[in-house]
Scaffold this motif. Structure first.
Motif, mmCIF file in Angstrom:
data_model
loop_
_atom_site.group_PDB
_atom_site.id
_atom_site.type_symbol
_atom_site.label_atom_id
_atom_site.label_comp_id
_atom_site.label_asym_id
_atom_site.label_seq_id
_atom_site.Cartn_x
_atom_site.Cartn_y
_atom_site.Cartn_z
ATOM 1 N N ASP A 11 -14.789 5.816 -12.543
ATOM 2 C CA ASP A 11 -13.681 4.630 -12.670
ATOM 3 C C ASP A 11 -13.079 4.224 -11.653
ATOM 4 O OD1 ASP A 11 -11.835 2.979 -13.821
ATOM 5 O OD2 ASP A 11 -10.365 4.719 -14.133
ATOM 6 N N ARG A 12 -13.264 3.282 -11.132
ATOM 7 C CA ARG A 12 -12.846 2.489 -9.795
ATOM 8 C C ARG A 12 -11.342 2.744 -9.472
ATOM 9 N NH1 ARG A 12 -15.653 -3.036 -8.038
ATOM 10 N NH2 ARG A 12 -13.416 -2.930 -6.741
ATOM 11 N N SER A 13 -10.463 2.356 -10.523
ATOM 12 C CA SER A 13 -9.239 2.671 -10.112
ATOM 13 C C SER A 13 -8.873 4.418 -9.877
ATOM 14 C CB SER A 13 -8.263 2.219 -11.328
ATOM 15 O OG SER A 13 -8.631 2.977 -12.449
ATOM 16 N N SER A 14 -9.508 4.876 -10.650
ATOM 17 C CA SER A 14 -9.537 6.537 -10.241
ATOM 18 C C SER A 14 -9.933 6.946 -8.977
ATOM 19 C CB SER A 14 -10.041 7.295 -11.333
ATOM 20 O OG SER A 14 -9.526 7.112 -12.588
ATOM 21 N N ALA A 15 -10.994 6.256 -8.625
ATOM 22 C CA ALA A 15 -11.470 6.566 -7.226
ATOM 23 C C ALA A 15 -10.573 6.077 -6.124
ATOM 24 C CB ALA A 15 -12.841 5.788 -7.191
ATOM 25 N N ALA A 16 -10.058 4.779 -6.414
ATOM 26 C CA ALA A 16 -9.030 4.169 -5.561
ATOM 27 C C ALA A 16 -7.867 5.320 -5.274
ATOM 28 C CB ALA A 16 -8.849 2.909 -5.785
ATOM 29 N N SER A 17 -7.553 5.838 -6.303
ATOM 30 C CA SER A 17 -6.424 6.550 -6.366
ATOM 31 C C SER A 17 -6.634 7.772 -5.592
ATOM 32 C CB SER A 17 -5.864 6.735 -8.058
ATOM 33 O OG SER A 17 -4.582 7.523 -8.015
ATOM 34 N N ASP A 18 -7.753 8.293 -5.971
ATOM 35 C CA ASP A 18 -8.176 9.563 -5.327
ATOM 36 C C ASP A 18 -8.232 9.351 -3.657
ATOM 37 O OD1 ASP A 18 -8.504 10.790 -7.583
ATOM 38 O OD2 ASP A 18 -10.885 10.722 -7.595
ATOM 39 N N VAL A 19 -8.879 8.499 -3.156
ATOM 40 C CA VAL A 19 -9.010 8.091 -1.824
ATOM 41 C C VAL A 19 -7.532 7.945 -1.239
ATOM 42 C CG1 VAL A 19 -9.496 6.311 -0.227
ATOM 43 C CG2 VAL A 19 -11.236 7.004 -1.956
ATOM 44 N N LYS A 41 1.367 3.605 -2.428
ATOM 45 C CA LYS A 41 0.225 2.864 -2.737
ATOM 46 C C LYS A 41 0.591 1.439 -2.539
ATOM 47 C CE LYS A 41 -1.631 5.811 -6.234
ATOM 48 N NZ LYS A 41 -1.841 5.736 -7.613
ATOM 49 N N THR A 42 1.968 0.933 -2.866
ATOM 50 C CA THR A 42 2.319 -0.429 -2.410
ATOM 51 C C THR A 42 2.274 -0.747 -1.241
ATOM 52 O OG1 THR A 42 4.015 -0.209 -4.469
ATOM 53 C CG2 THR A 42 4.225 -2.092 -3.033
ATOM 54 N N HIS A 43 2.708 0.037 -0.227
ATOM 55 C CA HIS A 43 2.838 -0.080 1.119
ATOM 56 C C HIS A 43 1.254 -0.521 1.595
ATOM 57 C CE1 HIS A 43 6.379 1.455 1.480
ATOM 58 N NE2 HIS A 43 6.854 1.071 2.743
ATOM 59 N N VAL A 44 0.246 0.238 1.176
ATOM 60 C CA VAL A 44 -1.054 0.204 1.322
ATOM 61 C C VAL A 44 -1.559 -1.194 1.097
ATOM 62 C CG1 VAL A 44 -3.395 1.143 0.805
ATOM 63 C CG2 VAL A 44 -1.777 2.639 1.202
ATOM 64 N N ILE A 45 -1.306 -1.429 -0.214
ATOM 65 C CA ILE A 45 -1.641 -2.717 -0.858
ATOM 66 C C ILE A 45 -1.243 -4.049 0.187
ATOM 67 C CG2 ILE A 45 -1.395 -4.579 -2.640
ATOM 68 C CD1 ILE A 45 -1.576 -1.992 -4.642
ATOM 69 N N ILE A 46 0.065 -3.922 0.368
ATOM 70 C CA ILE A 46 0.738 -5.206 1.230
ATOM 71 C C ILE A 46 0.110 -5.113 2.512
ATOM 72 C CG2 ILE A 46 2.780 -5.778 2.118
ATOM 73 C CD1 ILE A 46 4.114 -4.883 -0.524
ATOM 74 N N PHE A 67 0.817 -8.734 -10.337
ATOM 75 C CA PHE A 67 0.466 -7.782 -11.417
ATOM 76 C C PHE A 67 1.053 -6.537 -11.228
ATOM 77 C CE2 PHE A 67 -2.324 -7.575 -8.046
ATOM 78 C CZ PHE A 67 -2.708 -6.114 -7.949
ATOM 79 N N ALA A 68 1.609 -5.978 -10.182
ATOM 80 C CA ALA A 68 1.882 -4.548 -9.990
ATOM 81 C C ALA A 68 3.141 -4.408 -9.125
ATOM 82 C CB ALA A 68 0.526 -3.902 -9.271
ATOM 83 N N VAL A 69 3.541 -5.475 -8.425
ATOM 84 C CA VAL A 69 4.979 -5.038 -7.559
ATOM 85 C C VAL A 69 5.819 -6.158 -7.799
ATOM 86 C CG1 VAL A 69 5.328 -4.765 -5.119
ATOM 87 C CG2 VAL A 69 3.107 -4.259 -5.871
ATOM 88 N N SER A 70 7.009 -5.845 -7.635
ATOM 89 C CA SER A 70 7.944 -6.643 -7.630
ATOM 90 C C SER A 70 8.351 -7.479 -6.510
ATOM 91 C CB SER A 70 9.349 -6.186 -8.246
ATOM 92 O OG SER A 70 10.062 -5.337 -7.142
#
Length: 122
Positions: A11-19, A41-46, A67-70
């Protein structure tokens, strides 16, 4: 006791979470810059979006991440980054309402991190 080999993550989202989790653990006691980037995770995305776009407005970040962050969380992270000197905020000369953010301070660190990741995954 027989040890099982680590399961491969399909699962890509699980893989990203693991990384992310591995990076978070690796960078907890690291430089202030990496600690800021991998704080959540939000810091990383932004930060990665800002890095990828060179400069981006708050409104554009909100549209991308809605979709994920306020909006409040995005604003808090941007303000924190500016306060710490990791992000730059500047106003568009033609439209004073547009405030852009860039991460020139973090570019060398992100490029070094990227190169290290390429070595691991290649």
């Amino acid at each position: 006791m027989i040890r099982r080999p680590p399961r491969s993550t399909l699962d890509r989202s699980s893989a990203a979470s693991d990384v992310y989790k591995r990076q978070l653990v690796d960078h907890v006691n690291d430089s202030a810059e990496l600690s800021f980037i991998f704080k959540t995770k939000t810091h990383v995305i932004i930060i990665f979006y800002i890095y990828g776009y060179e400069k981006i407005t708050f409104e554009d970040l909100c549209k991308i991440c809605n979709f994920a962050v306020s909006r409040t969380t995005i604003q808090t992270i941007l303000s924190e980054g500016v306060k710490l000197g990791f992000l730059k905020k500047f106003v568009d000369k033609n439209d004073k309402r547009k405030k852009y953010f860039s991460c020139d301070q973090l570019k060398p660190i992100l490029e070094k991190w990227h190169n290290e990741q390429q070595k691991i995954f290649n």
